[in-house]
Scaffold this active site. Sequence first.
Site, PDB file in Angstrom:
ATOM      1  N   HIS A 114       0.506  -1.841  -0.253  1.00 12.85           N
ATOM      2  CA  HIS A 114      -0.396  -0.200   0.459  1.00 12.85           C
ATOM      3  C   HIS A 114       0.625   1.367   0.598  1.00 12.85           C
ATOM      4  O   HIS A 114       2.182   1.365   0.501  1.00 12.85           O
ATOM      5  CB  HIS A 114      -0.758  -0.547   1.274  1.00 12.85           C
ATOM      6  CG  HIS A 114      -0.062   0.103   1.986  1.00 12.85           C
ATOM      7  ND1 HIS A 114       0.550   0.930   2.703  1.00 12.85           N
ATOM      8  CD2 HIS A 114      -0.016  -0.881   3.533  1.00 12.85           C
ATOM      9  CE1 HIS A 114       0.372   0.681   4.338  1.00 12.85           C
ATOM     10  NE2 HIS A 114       0.579  -1.000   4.435  1.00 12.85           N
ATOM     11  N   ASP A 143       6.325   1.224   6.779  1.00 15.30           N
ATOM     12  CA  ASP A 143       4.908   0.516   6.324  1.00 15.30           C
ATOM     13  C   ASP A 143       4.001   1.511   5.466  1.00 15.30           C
ATOM     14  O   ASP A 143       3.958   2.320   6.164  1.00 15.30           O
ATOM     15  CB  ASP A 143       4.471   0.470   7.972  1.00 15.30           C
ATOM     16  CG  ASP A 143       2.798  -0.186   7.100  1.00 15.30           C
ATOM     17  OD1 ASP A 143       2.852  -0.489   6.933  1.00 15.30           O
ATOM     18  OD2 ASP A 143       1.731   1.051   8.252  1.00 15.30           O
ATOM     19  N   GLU A 177      -4.866   1.855   2.403  1.00 20.89           N
ATOM     20  CA  GLU A 177      -5.159   0.208   3.375  1.00 20.89           C
ATOM     21  C   GLU A 177      -5.261   0.745   4.602  1.00 20.89           C
ATOM     22  O   GLU A 177      -5.957   0.498   5.571  1.00 20.89           O
ATOM     23  CB  GLU A 177      -3.461  -0.469   3.332  1.00 20.89           C
ATOM     24  CG  GLU A 177      -3.401  -1.732   4.075  1.00 20.89           C
ATOM     25  CD  GLU A 177      -3.035  -1.549   5.176  1.00 20.89           C
ATOM     26  OE1 GLU A 177      -3.154  -2.604   6.152  1.00 20.89           O
ATOM     27  OE2 GLU A 177      -2.533  -0.680   5.412  1.00 20.89           O
ATOM     28  N   GLU A 178      -4.854   1.973   4.927  1.00 20.49           N
ATOM     29  CA  GLU A 178      -4.909   2.044   6.562  1.00 20.49           C
ATOM     30  C   GLU A 178      -6.341   2.784   7.324  1.00 20.49           C
ATOM     31  O   GLU A 178      -5.883   2.861   8.178  1.00 20.49           O
ATOM     32  CB  GLU A 178      -3.179   3.452   6.794  1.00 20.49           C
ATOM     33  CG  GLU A 178      -2.026   3.305   6.104  1.00 20.49           C
ATOM     34  CD  GLU A 178      -1.686   2.481   7.139  1.00 20.49           C
ATOM     35  OE1 GLU A 178      -2.038   2.457   8.384  1.00 20.49           O
ATOM     36  OE2 GLU A 178       0.087   2.433   7.350  1.00 20.49           O
ATOM     37  N   GLU A 202       4.037  -5.842   3.277  1.00 20.84           N
ATOM     38  CA  GLU A 202       3.816  -5.216   4.587  1.00 20.84           C
ATOM     39  C   GLU A 202       5.226  -5.262   5.683  1.00 20.84           C
ATOM     40  O   GLU A 202       5.764  -6.420   5.097  1.00 20.84           O
ATOM     41  CB  GLU A 202       2.763  -5.277   5.937  1.00 20.84           C
ATOM     42  CG  GLU A 202       1.029  -5.166   5.694  1.00 20.84           C
ATOM     43  CD  GLU A 202       1.384  -3.679   5.893  1.00 20.84           C
ATOM     44  OE1 GLU A 202       2.205  -3.265   6.519  1.00 20.84           O
ATOM     45  OE2 GLU A 202       0.144  -3.838   5.647  1.00 20.84           O
ATOM     46  N   HIS A 385       4.022   2.847  12.599  1.00 26.33           N
ATOM     47  CA  HIS A 385       2.522   3.955  12.993  1.00 26.33           C
ATOM     48  C   HIS A 385       3.375   5.441  13.991  1.00 26.33           C
ATOM     49  O   HIS A 385       2.778   6.089  14.498  1.00 26.33           O
ATOM     50  CB  HIS A 385       1.507   3.774  13.081  1.00 26.33           C
ATOM     51  CG  HIS A 385       1.062   3.074  12.595  1.00 26.33           C
ATOM     52  ND1 HIS A 385      -0.343   2.388  12.589  1.00 26.33           N
ATOM     53  CD2 HIS A 385       1.809   2.366  11.615  1.00 26.33           C
ATOM     54  CE1 HIS A 385      -0.747   1.847  11.029  1.00 26.33           C
ATOM     55  NE2 HIS A 385       0.052   2.175  10.444  1.00 26.33           N
TER      56      HIS A 385
END
Length: 414
Positions: A114, A143, A177-178, A202, A385
């Site tokens: 993504h 990510d 995606e997030e 991922e 994140h």
Amino acid sequence: MFHLARSAFISSLGLGIALGLAAPPSFAEPDKQVYEKAEQYKGEALKLLERLVNIDTGTGDEQGLSQVSGIVIEELKKIGARVETYPAATPANGNNVVATFTGTGKGKILLMAHMDTVFKHGAAAAKPFYIKDSRAYGPGVMDDKGGIVAGLYALRILQQIGFKDYAQITLLLNSNEETGSAGSRALIEKVARQHDVVLNLESGRPADGLVVWRKGSGTIKLEVTGKAAHAGVAPDSGRNAAMEAAHQILQLGQLGDREKQTTVNFTVINSGGSTNVIPDHATAFGDVRVAVPEEFDRVEKDLAKVSEKKLIPDTQVTTHLTRGFPPMPANPQSEALAAKAQAIYGELGKKLTLEGSGGAADSSLSAGVGIPTLDGFGIVGGGIHTPEEYAEIDSIVPRFYLLTRMLMDLGNRK
């Protein structure tokens, strides 16, 4: 149900690897050609990673997503991909990218990654890509921009060594995606069904691992309606929606089940506007994670039942559970894929950790439509994140090798 060709693929996959699950993998010699190409592209890959990281692509950032997809499409076309773009469905935006390579073999493999990140616009300028102590830092570096780079260079290595012994390899890049892939779910499920196996890009786990299972995710919406009143003059004539929401959050937050690995966490609360007014409305949102689909049913049922127990009389309480990603449970097919990956990594004298994750991902969507799926094939990293998100530079070569060899092995099935 699987069509016959896919059933045969799964049967051969499980049979061919069953012995590997029962005994330590025999460490074969590495493929020298693949390893040399992986080493050759390390510096170039880091430069591409820097370009991608230094472009903001928070979910919904159309300009940044367009820039990144443009760069990736250019790289894909250089190695002979047929590229198509699909606008994300409402409420998401940005284009999803589907790149296809056609070979002469039998295996059909889907790679997924993504382009969006969790970081807000301006994050790349505030903390651009940099390297320190063998780690690369920057928003989305692992990510999932590291995953995009891993996919691109595995495909480039195959092209450089002239490997075509696969029926089809597809790379699908998602723009949202997030936030749950609502704008891409139908596309992902459709494309996944056209393949025998899915490898999700991922990031590799910090302990150099792959992900063999993931929890599913859902969102609770709690709404409370009360009655407004002056907080000082006539508080008793009001019905405090904020107080009722707090009560509901405390009791509904107990619906998790540790033994079943179900978690319920309220994370967002909104109510009121003035400190001297009893609020007549409140909303709250909660995060739900489940390891098995039946737990969604149980939580949904218990939400309605438990929320009937109110603290403030004459308030109205409603609850709604929206199901997002389904769980990706471990199964014989994913375990067989993991054993295959373990054997390939063993060619480098390395061993993968095999892990589960409470985080949801697009791999759950492909697994949810019955396609054997394994996750975590991106560059190894950590701090996901957070502003300290990083990618391990020393993992680039072995991870390129692992992914390339997986594509060769899965493509070249008999």
